[in-house]
Structures are given as structure tokens and as C-alpha cells.
Scaffold this motif. Structure first.
Motif: not given
Length: 153
Positions: A8-12, A69, A73, A78, A87-89, A91
Motif C-alpha cells: 500500500t502507498a505510504r508517504p515517504a 516512509p 506527508a 514536495t 512522494g509515496e512508496t 503500491v
């Protein structure tokens, strides 16, 4: 070998880098250190384990993204610095494999993964994610624990 899972996408916070085959581990560890420094300066909270996303490989080395992660965010940001971005991890569906032992021996794990994927007819993307489960400073350290995720098509 090879357990299917959903990433799953996580903020990173992340940093893009390139490294020759012999220095990839130290380059990733250095990049993760820089990302952690910028996260600390920004007052953000890291969660989970740092990861490296291998974006490209050729005879000279690898293009990678070192990411840490975050709990959340930062609003409207940015990037944290010229080099460290938000960005995101990755997915999607993935297969998880374990590497336990020195990073210097990880090529053998990748060879086993590739053979497994070929044997099972698994259609995989050309993207690999390494999740570092413990802090190891040396590529020779036999105590390294890495989960390797292969993103599926």
C-alpha cells in the motif's frame, strides 16, 4: 519461497541515486542517512523500515530510490531539500522474498528469485524493492535482514 502480498502507498521522503555494482550498499545506506537527516530537520516522523527501490540496472550499476516512509506527508511540500523529495512508496501486488545474511551475498538470493519466477511463470515488473529490517553498516555483516519485494504486472 515467495509470498504474495499487497503493497500500500505510504508517504515517504526519498532521494534518487546511482551506484556502481560494488558500492550499491554503501550508496543506499548513505542516501538513507541523508533522507533521515532531512526528515529530522523538518520535524517529520519516520515509520517502518527504510527501503530501496531499484529502478534500472545495467552493466555499470544501478539507479535506485532510497526512501524512508513517513507517518504523514507534510502539507503542501514536495521536497525537503534540493535532493530529498516527498512522494509515496510503491503500491500494488508483489511477491515477498527473504534475504538473511551479508549484502555481499544478495546476488545469490536474486538469482534464486529469478529462477523461482521463471519456473512458476510469474509475470513481474522490472522493479525490485528492498526493505531493510535492521541497521547494518557493513555489506559483509552476516546479520543483515532484507525483505525483497518483486512487483507483479
Amino acid at each position: 519461497m515467495g509470498e504474495t502480498t499487497d503493497l500500500t502507498a505510504r508517504p515517504a521522503a526519498y532521494l534518487d541515486g546511482r551506484a556502481g555494482r560494488d558500492e550499491v550498499y554503501s550508496a543506499i545506506i548513505g542516501a538513507i542517512g541523508l533522507v533521515r537527516t532531512e526528515i529530522g530537520k523538518a520535524g517529520l516522523k519516520p515509520v517502518d523500515h527504510p527501503i530501496a527501490i531499484f529502478l534500472e540496472a545495467d552493466d555499470s550499476g544501478f539507479k535506485f530510490r532510497a526512501a524512508v516512509p513517513l507517518a504523514g506527508a507534510p502539507d503542501g511540500k514536495t521536497q525537503l531539500s534540493d535532493a530529498v523529495k516527498i512522494g509515496e512508496t510503491p503500491v500494488g501486488k508483489a511477491m515477498r522474498f527473504e534475504h538473511r545474511g551479508a549484502y555481499d551475498d544478495i546476488d545469490g538470493t536474486y538469482e534464486a528469485i529469478t529462477a523461482y519466477l521463471d519456473e512458476k511463470g510469474v509475470d513481474a515488473q522490472d522493479v525490485f524493492v528492498e526493505e531493510y529490517l535492521n541497521d547494518i553498516k557493513s555489506p559483509e555483516d552476516p546479520n543483515l535482514q532484507v525483505d525483497i519485494y518483486v512487483l507483479l504486472k
